[in-house]
Write a protein that holds these residues in place. Structure first.
Motif, PDB file in Angstrom:
ATOM      1  N   ARG A  19       0.828  -1.190   0.000  1.00 19.35           N
ATOM      2  CA  ARG A  19       0.000   0.000   0.000  1.00 19.35           C
ATOM      3  C   ARG A  19       0.873   1.254   0.000  1.00 19.35           C
ATOM      4  O   ARG A  19       1.889   1.316   0.685  1.00 19.35           O
ATOM      5  CB  ARG A  19      -0.881  -0.010   1.243  1.00 19.35           C
ATOM      6  N   ALA A  20       0.454   2.253  -0.792  1.00 16.58           N
ATOM      7  CA  ALA A  20       1.055   3.586  -0.790  1.00 16.58           C
ATOM      8  C   ALA A  20      -0.114   4.565  -0.691  1.00 16.58           C
ATOM      9  O   ALA A  20      -0.866   4.732  -1.652  1.00 16.58           O
ATOM     10  CB  ALA A  20       1.865   3.829  -2.056  1.00 16.58           C
ATOM     11  N   SER A  21      -0.291   5.135   0.479  1.00 15.79           N
ATOM     12  CA  SER A  21      -1.462   5.974   0.769  1.00 15.79           C
ATOM     13  C   SER A  21      -2.707   5.145   0.493  1.00 15.79           C
ATOM     14  O   SER A  21      -2.845   4.059   1.046  1.00 15.79           O
ATOM     15  CB  SER A  21      -1.446   7.276  -0.014  1.00 15.79           C
ATOM     16  N   GLN A  22      -3.593   5.619  -0.370  1.00 16.89           N
ATOM     17  CA  GLN A  22      -4.825   4.876  -0.644  1.00 16.89           C
ATOM     18  C   GLN A  22      -4.689   3.917  -1.826  1.00 16.89           C
ATOM     19  O   GLN A  22      -5.632   3.201  -2.152  1.00 16.89           O
ATOM     20  CB  GLN A  22      -5.982   5.850  -0.892  1.00 16.89           C
ATOM     21  N   ASP A  23      -3.548   3.898  -2.457  1.00 12.03           N
ATOM     22  CA  ASP A  23      -3.320   3.018  -3.605  1.00 12.03           C
ATOM     23  C   ASP A  23      -2.786   1.669  -3.148  1.00 12.03           C
ATOM     24  O   ASP A  23      -2.105   1.575  -2.130  1.00 12.03           O
ATOM     25  CB  ASP A  23      -2.314   3.646  -4.567  1.00 12.03           C
ATOM     26  N   LEU A  70      -9.625 -10.969  -9.929  1.00 10.34           N
ATOM     27  CA  LEU A  70      -9.261 -10.465  -8.611  1.00 10.34           C
ATOM     28  C   LEU A  70      -9.629  -8.990  -8.492  1.00 10.34           C
ATOM     29  O   LEU A  70     -10.201  -8.554  -7.485  1.00 10.34           O
ATOM     30  CB  LEU A  70      -7.766 -10.672  -8.354  1.00 10.34           C
ATOM     31  N   GLY A  71      -9.317  -8.210  -9.514  1.00 13.50           N
ATOM     32  CA  GLY A  71      -9.645  -6.792  -9.500  1.00 13.50           C
ATOM     33  C   GLY A  71     -11.127  -6.537  -9.315  1.00 13.50           C
ATOM     34  O   GLY A  71     -11.529  -5.684  -8.520  1.00 13.50           O
ATOM     35  N   LYS A  72     -11.958  -7.269 -10.043  1.00 14.36           N
ATOM     36  CA  LYS A  72     -13.413  -7.094  -9.925  1.00 14.36           C
ATOM     37  C   LYS A  72     -13.907  -7.482  -8.535  1.00 14.36           C
ATOM     38  O   LYS A  72     -14.845  -6.872  -8.009  1.00 14.36           O
ATOM     39  CB  LYS A  72     -14.127  -7.903 -11.006  1.00 14.36           C
ATOM     40  N   LEU A  73     -13.295  -8.487  -7.939  1.00 13.26           N
ATOM     41  CA  LEU A  73     -13.708  -8.921  -6.605  1.00 13.26           C
ATOM     42  C   LEU A  73     -13.395  -7.883  -5.534  1.00 13.26           C
ATOM     43  O   LEU A  73     -14.178  -7.683  -4.607  1.00 13.26           O
ATOM     44  CB  LEU A  73     -13.040 -10.253  -6.243  1.00 13.26           C
ATOM     45  N   ILE A  74     -12.254  -7.219  -5.651  1.00  8.88           N
ATOM     46  CA  ILE A  74     -11.851  -6.257  -4.620  1.00  8.88           C
ATOM     47  C   ILE A  74     -12.280  -4.832  -4.944  1.00  8.88           C
ATOM     48  O   ILE A  74     -12.198  -3.944  -4.085  1.00  8.88           O
ATOM     49  CB  ILE A  74     -10.328  -6.313  -4.352  1.00  8.88           C
ATOM     50  N   GLN A  75     -12.753  -4.588  -6.138  1.00 12.83           N
ATOM     51  CA  GLN A  75     -13.086  -3.238  -6.595  1.00 12.83           C
ATOM     52  C   GLN A  75     -13.973  -2.454  -5.628  1.00 12.83           C
ATOM     53  O   GLN A  75     -13.701  -1.277  -5.382  1.00 12.83           O
ATOM     54  CB  GLN A  75     -13.723  -3.304  -7.983  1.00 12.83           C
ATOM     55  N   PRO A  76     -15.005  -3.040  -5.034  1.00 12.30           N
ATOM     56  CA  PRO A  76     -15.845  -2.261  -4.117  1.00 12.30           C
ATOM     57  C   PRO A  76     -15.108  -1.754  -2.875  1.00 12.30           C
ATOM     58  O   PRO A  76     -15.588  -0.833  -2.217  1.00 12.30           O
ATOM     59  CB  PRO A  76     -16.951  -3.249  -3.712  1.00 12.30           C
ATOM     60  N   ALA A  77     -13.962  -2.325  -2.556  1.00 10.17           N
ATOM     61  CA  ALA A  77     -13.216  -1.928  -1.358  1.00 10.17           C
ATOM     62  C   ALA A  77     -12.058  -0.978  -1.671  1.00 10.17           C
ATOM     63  O   ALA A  77     -11.367  -0.535  -0.760  1.00 10.17           O
ATOM     64  CB  ALA A  77     -12.684  -3.173  -0.646  1.00 10.17           C
ATOM     65  N   LEU A  78     -11.854  -0.659  -2.937  1.00  4.29           N
ATOM     66  CA  LEU A  78     -10.722   0.201  -3.310  1.00  4.29           C
ATOM     67  C   LEU A  78     -10.986   1.646  -2.944  1.00  4.29           C
ATOM     68  O   LEU A  78     -12.084   2.160  -3.139  1.00  4.29           O
ATOM     69  CB  LEU A  78     -10.433   0.085  -4.808  1.00  4.29           C
ATOM     70  N   GLN A  79      -9.950   2.310  -2.452  1.00  6.00           N
ATOM     71  CA  GLN A  79     -10.018   3.739  -2.143  1.00  6.00           C
ATOM     72  C   GLN A  79      -9.264   4.573  -3.170  1.00  6.00           C
ATOM     73  O   GLN A  79      -9.515   5.761  -3.304  1.00  6.00           O
ATOM     74  CB  GLN A  79      -9.396   3.998  -0.771  1.00  6.00           C
ATOM     75  N   GLY A  80      -8.320   3.974  -3.851  1.00  7.88           N
ATOM     76  CA  GLY A  80      -7.498   4.688  -4.823  1.00  7.88           C
ATOM     77  C   GLY A  80      -7.205   3.795  -6.008  1.00  7.88           C
ATOM     78  O   GLY A  80      -8.027   2.970  -6.402  1.00  7.88           O
ATOM     79  N   ASN A  81      -6.019   3.962  -6.546  1.00  4.72           N
ATOM     80  CA  ASN A  81      -5.590   3.157  -7.700  1.00  4.72           C
ATOM     81  C   ASN A  81      -5.187   1.758  -7.256  1.00  4.72           C
ATOM     82  O   ASN A  81      -4.725   1.564  -6.140  1.00  4.72           O
ATOM     83  CB  ASN A  81      -4.399   3.821  -8.386  1.00  4.72           C
ATOM     84  N   CYS A  82      -5.331   0.807  -8.176  1.00  2.00           N
ATOM     85  CA  CYS A  82      -4.929  -0.567  -7.893  1.00  2.00           C
ATOM     86  C   CYS A  82      -4.179  -1.112  -9.108  1.00  2.00           C
ATOM     87  O   CYS A  82      -4.660  -1.012 -10.239  1.00  2.00           O
ATOM     88  CB  CYS A  82      -6.148  -1.427  -7.596  1.00  2.00           C
ATOM     89  N   THR A  83      -3.016  -1.670  -8.851  1.00  2.50           N
ATOM     90  CA  THR A  83      -2.226  -2.340  -9.878  1.00  2.50           C
ATOM     91  C   THR A  83      -2.027  -3.783  -9.433  1.00  2.50           C
ATOM     92  O   THR A  83      -1.591  -4.029  -8.313  1.00  2.50           O
ATOM     93  CB  THR A  83      -0.845  -1.664 -10.039  1.00  2.50           C
TER      94      THR A  83
END
Length: 135
Positions: A19-23, A70-83
């Motif tokens: 994690r880096a800030s909200q990403d 995986l991205g679609k599964l966690i998408q509702p919990a994301l606060q920022g960017n996700c790689t």
């Protein structure tokens, strides 16, 4: 770094979250030859998009089906960017082992989503130089 592990059908997939800030950056690897063959990017509102490296002449890595899932599964919990950077290779993979990859990613996604929801990060204060938007 937070690590999540799933085992099935004689192999393991690991998701390492940084994690880096909200990403967040997630390394999704496993099998006999863990590697980095696919990169998927998304946000809470941006659909996953993937880049696939060549795996051998005429072929590209196929793990985007796992990283995008995986991205679609966690998408509702994301606060920022996700790689999500991924590579799972099982030598002489069987149909059972292919199906197990989806099961393991579903498990990892549920665990990561729950962890993100339970561990939110405050939005950082960002300040920019005066006039930095001008050419």
């Amino acid at each position: 770094m937070k690590q999540f592990i799933a085992n099935a059908a004689g192999y393991q997939i690991t998701a390492e979250l940084n994690r880096a800030s909200q990403d967040v950056a997630i390394f999704l690897t496993g099998g006999d030859v863990p590697h980095y063959g696919v990169t998927t990017v998304l946000t809470a509102t941006q659909a996953p998009e993937s880049y696939r490296f060549a795996s051998r002449p005429g072929h590209h890595h196929e793990e985007y089906v796992l990283t995008e899932r995986l991205g679609k599964l966690i998408q509702p919990a994301l606060q920022g960017n996700c790689t999500i950077i991924g590579g799972v290779h099982v030598n002489n993979i069987s149909r059972e082992q292919m199906k197990a990859a989806y099961t393991m990613v579903n498990q990892l996604g549920a665990e990561i989503k729950q962890w993100l929801l339970e561990n939110p990060v405050d939005k950082p204060v960002e300040m920019f130089a005066q006039g930095s938007h001008q050419a």
